[in-house]
Scaffold this motif. Structure first.
Motif, PDB file in Angstrom:
ATOM      1  N   UNK A  14       0.805  -1.213   0.000  1.00  0.00           N
ATOM      2  CA  UNK A  14       0.000   0.000   0.000  1.00  0.00           C
ATOM      3  C   UNK A  14       0.844   1.271   0.000  1.00  0.00           C
ATOM      4  N   UNK A  15       0.503   2.155  -0.897  1.00  0.00           N
ATOM      5  CA  UNK A  15       0.813   3.567  -0.731  1.00  0.00           C
ATOM      6  C   UNK A  15      -0.487   4.317  -0.980  1.00  0.00           C
ATOM      7  N   UNK A  16      -1.280   4.494   0.061  1.00  0.00           N
ATOM      8  CA  UNK A  16      -2.502   5.305   0.061  1.00  0.00           C
ATOM      9  C   UNK A  16      -3.597   4.751  -0.836  1.00  0.00           C
ATOM     10  N   UNK A  17      -3.499   3.510  -1.308  1.00  0.00           N
ATOM     11  CA  UNK A  17      -4.518   2.965  -2.192  1.00  0.00           C
ATOM     12  C   UNK A  17      -4.799   1.510  -1.864  1.00  0.00           C
ATOM     13  N   UNK A  18      -5.988   1.048  -2.258  1.00  0.00           N
ATOM     14  CA  UNK A  18      -6.405  -0.343  -2.050  1.00  0.00           C
ATOM     15  C   UNK A  18      -7.105  -0.818  -3.314  1.00  0.00           C
ATOM     16  N   UNK A  19      -6.527  -1.820  -3.965  1.00  0.00           N
ATOM     17  CA  UNK A  19      -7.124  -2.366  -5.171  1.00  0.00           C
ATOM     18  C   UNK A  19      -7.994  -3.565  -4.877  1.00  0.00           C
ATOM     19  N   UNK A  20      -8.347  -4.320  -5.937  1.00  0.00           N
ATOM     20  CA  UNK A  20      -9.181  -5.512  -5.785  1.00  0.00           C
ATOM     21  C   UNK A  20      -8.841  -6.485  -6.898  1.00  0.00           C
ATOM     22  N   UNK A  21      -8.031  -7.475  -6.583  1.00  0.00           N
ATOM     23  CA  UNK A  21      -7.537  -8.414  -7.584  1.00  0.00           C
ATOM     24  C   UNK A  21      -7.695  -9.848  -7.093  1.00  0.00           C
ATOM     25  N   UNK A  22      -7.641 -10.817  -8.026  1.00  0.00           N
ATOM     26  CA  UNK A  22      -7.586 -12.221  -7.590  1.00  0.00           C
ATOM     27  C   UNK A  22      -6.320 -12.477  -6.781  1.00  0.00           C
ATOM     28  N   UNK A  23      -6.376 -13.440  -5.873  1.00  0.00           N
ATOM     29  CA  UNK A  23      -5.168 -13.903  -5.203  1.00  0.00           C
ATOM     30  C   UNK A  23      -4.357 -14.707  -6.208  1.00  0.00           C
ATOM     31  N   UNK A  24      -3.054 -14.480  -6.239  1.00  0.00           N
ATOM     32  CA  UNK A  24      -2.177 -15.079  -7.239  1.00  0.00           C
ATOM     33  C   UNK A  24      -1.128 -15.933  -6.548  1.00  0.00           C
ATOM     34  N   UNK A  25      -1.015 -17.187  -6.979  1.00  0.00           N
ATOM     35  CA  UNK A  25       0.005 -18.106  -6.475  1.00  0.00           C
ATOM     36  C   UNK A  25       0.850 -18.596  -7.637  1.00  0.00           C
ATOM     37  N   UNK A  26       2.164 -18.431  -7.546  1.00  0.00           N
ATOM     38  CA  UNK A  26       3.059 -19.164  -8.418  1.00  0.00           C
ATOM     39  C   UNK A  26       3.333 -20.521  -7.792  1.00  0.00           C
ATOM     40  N   UNK A  27       3.325 -21.596  -8.601  1.00  0.00           N
ATOM     41  CA  UNK A  27       3.493 -22.955  -8.041  1.00  0.00           C
ATOM     42  C   UNK A  27       4.584 -23.731  -8.772  1.00  0.00           C
ATOM     43  N   UNK A  28       5.499 -23.055  -9.456  1.00  0.00           N
ATOM     44  CA  UNK A  28       6.610 -23.735 -10.092  1.00  0.00           C
ATOM     45  C   UNK A  28       6.150 -24.747 -11.122  1.00  0.00           C
ATOM     46  N   UNK A  29       6.664 -25.962 -11.044  1.00  0.00           N
ATOM     47  CA  UNK A  29       6.358 -27.011 -12.013  1.00  0.00           C
ATOM     48  C   UNK A  29       5.177 -27.872 -11.593  1.00  0.00           C
ATOM     49  N   UNK A  30       4.551 -27.576 -10.471  1.00  0.00           N
ATOM     50  CA  UNK A  30       3.453 -28.416  -9.965  1.00  0.00           C
ATOM     51  C   UNK A  30       2.282 -28.428 -10.940  1.00  0.00           C
ATOM     52  N   UNK A  31       1.624 -29.585 -11.073  1.00  0.00           N
ATOM     53  CA  UNK A  31       0.484 -29.732 -11.978  1.00  0.00           C
ATOM     54  C   UNK A  31      -0.856 -29.536 -11.288  1.00  0.00           C
ATOM     55  N   UNK A  32      -0.867 -29.537  -9.957  1.00  0.00           N
ATOM     56  CA  UNK A  32      -2.113 -29.311  -9.226  1.00  0.00           C
ATOM     57  C   UNK A  32      -1.778 -28.848  -7.817  1.00  0.00           C
ATOM     58  N   UNK A  33      -2.785 -28.298  -7.135  1.00  0.00           N
ATOM     59  CA  UNK A  33      -2.625 -27.855  -5.753  1.00  0.00           C
ATOM     60  C   UNK A  33      -3.870 -28.231  -4.970  1.00  0.00           C
ATOM     61  N   UNK A  34      -3.738 -28.278  -3.655  1.00  0.00           N
ATOM     62  CA  UNK A  34      -4.897 -28.301  -2.769  1.00  0.00           C
ATOM     63  C   UNK A  34      -4.972 -26.954  -2.068  1.00  0.00           C
ATOM     64  N   UNK A  35      -6.192 -26.488  -1.824  1.00  0.00           N
ATOM     65  CA  UNK A  35      -6.394 -25.160  -1.273  1.00  0.00           C
ATOM     66  C   UNK A  35      -7.222 -25.215  -0.002  1.00  0.00           C
TER      67      UNK A  35
END
Length: 666
Positions: free
Chosen positions: A512-533
């Motif tokens: 933050x610098x005086x602002x608040x946006x609204x975006x999807x949460x972003x995860x980098x997962x390297x070479x993984x083909x799936x994740x559990x959340x």
């Protein structure tokens, strides 16, 4: 339930201590070490390219205040962008902020004239920090802008109008890219408070977004912070003493920025405050009220805490805090600080050991996994090493995965150093505007003028596209049911072979610098083909999704189950213009003493092509054609190396070096 992507959201809320303790054990450093050795390699070469012109970014110099904000304002699954303009219509500037609607093909449409973000009453057009948030729970992003009671005039000589009040600015989003002014009906105050920024947050976990407005104390008007409690009917009521935050600041004159996050994993949103002339101050939420824990938490405040960025850089399930600091007149450089979260409510300063101890003039800082290797990286905007201009190379701290960082700004194409005070890089935000799963970057030059910099602090804004690599990702939007509609306050854990990562949804775009946006949460997962959340909602509800395919963009509805997500919608962006390509390299030449030698190069590119020949790395005056003929050679020229640089409007390329061999005349 899953649908195609929507928007993003921030942090979490009430959970039992046993659940939190289990999570902390699960997110051990052993997983971090394993992840470091199993991720896909990072692609070589520059990842970021300036696509401002081709994407439709407007080239207009303005004053600015607050990071740009990304958010899907027309609910089509693509991020739109609003870029701040401070003191609207000053010196012929625009009448509204920059409002860009995503065309879903790598370009944006300028919708300033139709978006509805126009002057209200009372409104002196001195707009400061911006915020996105769905305060009425209808699924559409609403817009807030803080405003002081007069135009600041900190460099232009205008006197404050100390008798004219103003009102905090609130616009209800209609979900189609347009907004309607609602400050009056919503109950926002008309006062002399000097507004600097606002933050949408469910501070009491009742499922409705409240609004905190960070005001500053002034010698003319005084001023206190205001916390608006959401009544659930489209109106707000001021909370007495702002729940302990009315005078919250640790500074000599003012506190201008804030960032809410649950640093102690107790399910309640806490807040750190900083800003111009102000050192960082941490306030813990103890159940609907806030107490100052700055000293108890181990923070060592220093002035001009300009950038505030919460992020779990070591994947241990605990939010760490980075504070960037700008030049403070008379106090010298203040240096930046990385506070590592110890998990017991305290922090340790690890700046030096982590390698992020830049000791220059820096502003906004934002966390984001730009290369999708599973570790949060850190971008820091730098207007200059001291004031504005010289040394204005930005910093991109690449996370090495072992608690240390390496600056890769120049290598990745985001340094943008030109040493000009008209290119003071100060504000920034991550956002995947083209839905390819890699975080792009918007950088904004210039900020509100000061007595030191005056109008030199104005600037342009730029869009840098991330061309990506072979690593995978997951993007997630949240849809609250018991919790607030955009799930601000939710915390998400992604587990995959060899790694585990954690995000908290607070809406800041990484910092933050005086602002608040609204975006999807972003995860980098390297070479993984799936994740559990695992999603821990502010209501205390927990959703678990056993298997989500890599490279998916999903929306999770609170309590809605776990069907297969929809793959990420992608778009073919406008290609980044390529520099020239050399099709025939110069060849070595052998001549006798007294003879001339001719070297040639062939290249393709965007006409006209420009040539510059060099001898042993030094430009040859007048050698600006595709061929170059030397003067009569001497034995001293033997072994000289000749190369040509070919350039066009898209860049330049330098040929291989060709050697000149000079032999004695027969």
């Amino acid at each position: 339930m899953f649908i195609r992507r929507t928007h993003f959201c921030p942090r979490a809320s009430g959970r039992t201590q046993s659940t939190l303790a289990t999570r902390r054990r699960a997110l051990g450093l052993g997983a971090v070490a394993a992840l470091f050795f199993t991720l896909a390699p990072i692609a070589l070469g520059q990842l970021f390219h300036d696509v401002s012109a081709s994407a439709g970014i407007i080239h207009l110099r303005t004053r600015d205040w607050g990071n740009p904000i990304w958010g899907d304002i027309n609910n089509d699954g693509y991020l739109d962008l609003i870029v701040s303009v401070h003191e609207l219509d000053y010196l012929g500037g625009p009448l509204t902020p920059f409002v860009y609607l995503n065309n879903k093909n790598g370009t944006f449409a300028d919708i300033r004239s139709t978006a509805g973000l126009v002057q209200a009453d009372p409104d002196n057009r001195d707009w400061l920090g911006f915020a996105f948030g769905d305060y009425d729970g209808d699924g559409n992003l609403d817009f807030f802008a803080a405003e002081p009671p007069f135009q600041s005039g900190q460099g232009d000589g205008r006197a404050p109008s100390s008798t004219v009040p103003t009102r905090a600015i609130l616009y209800k989003g209609k979900g189609d890219g347009t907004f309607v002014y609602t400050s009056g009906v919503a109950g926002l105050e008309t006062s002399r408070n000097y507004g600097e920024c606002g933050f949408f947050v469910d501070y009491d976990n009742d499922g409705k977004l409240d609004l905190f407005v960070k005001n500053i104390a002034t010698t003319v008007d005084g001023g206190v912070n205001v916390l608006y409690h959401n009544n659930g009917d489209g109106t707000f009521t001021q909370v007495a003493n702002a729940a302990g935050l009315a005078t919250a600041t640790h500074g000599v004159t003012e506190g201008t920025i804030c960032s809410f996050a649950d640093y102690d994993n107790d399910g309640r949103m806490d807040v750190v405050i900083g800003g111009n002339g102000t050192s960082e101050a941490l306030y813990r939420n103890v159940g609907g009220t806030f107490v100052d824990v700055t000293a108890a938490a181990g923070l060592t405040p220093r002035f001009n805490a300009n950038g505030l960025a919460w992020g779990d850089y070591d994947n241990d399930g605990l939010l760490d805090l980075y504070v960037s600091r700008g030049k403070q007149s008379g106090l010298g450089e203040q240096s930046n600080t990385l506070y590592h979260n110890n998990g017991d409510g305290t922090f340790t300063d690890v700046t030096a050991t982590a390698g992020v101890n830049d000791n220059t003039n820096t502003w906004a800082a934002i966390w984001g996994d730009y290369d999708n290797d599973g570790f949060l990286d850190l971008f820091v905007a730098r207007p200059g090493t001291h004031q504005l201009g010289p040394g204005n190379a930005n910093i991109l701290y690449h996370n090495n995965g072992n608690g240390t960082f390496t600056d890769r700004a120049a290598a990745e194409g985001v340094a943008l150093e030109d040493d000009l005070n008209t290119s003071a890089h100060e504000l920034t935000a991550w956002g995947d505007y083209d839905n390819d799963g890699f975080l792009d970057l918007v950088i904004q030059d210039g900020v509100a003028p000061t007595k030191v910099t005056g109008d030199a602090a104005t600037g342009y804004h730029y869009l840098l596209r991330n061309s990506g690599n072979g690593n995978h990702f997951i993007k997630m939007s949240l849809k609250g049911v018991q919790s607030n509609r955009f799930g601000i306050g939710a915390r998400v854990t992604a587990t995959y072979p060899g790694g585990k990562a954690y995000r908290e949804n607070n809406g800041g775009g990484g910092g933050e610098y005086a602002s608040q946006g609204s975006e999807p949460l972003h995860f980098g997962i390297g070479a993984a083909n799936s994740v559990s959340l695992e999603i821990d909602w502010p209501s205390g509800h927990v959703d678990t999704l056993p298997t989500v395919a890599a490279n998916s963009t999903i929306t999770v509805t609170e309590g809605g189950g776990s069907p297969t997500p929809t793959p990420t919608p992608t778009v073919t962006p406008t290609p980044t213009p390529a520099p020239p390509v050399i099709t025939k390299q110069p060849r070595p030449v052998t001549v006798s003493v007294g003879q001339t030698a001719t070297f040639s190069v062939k290249a393709t590119g965007t006409p006209p092509l420009h040539y510059q020949w060099r001898k042993n790395g030094t430009n040859i005056t007048g050698a600006t054609r595709s061929t170059y003929t030397t003067p009569p050679a001497t034995l001293a020229d033997n072994g000289a190396l000749f190369a040509a640089t070919v350039s066009d409007t898209n860049g330049s390329v330098t040929s291989n070096s060709a050697a000149l061999k000079v032999v004695s005349a027969p």
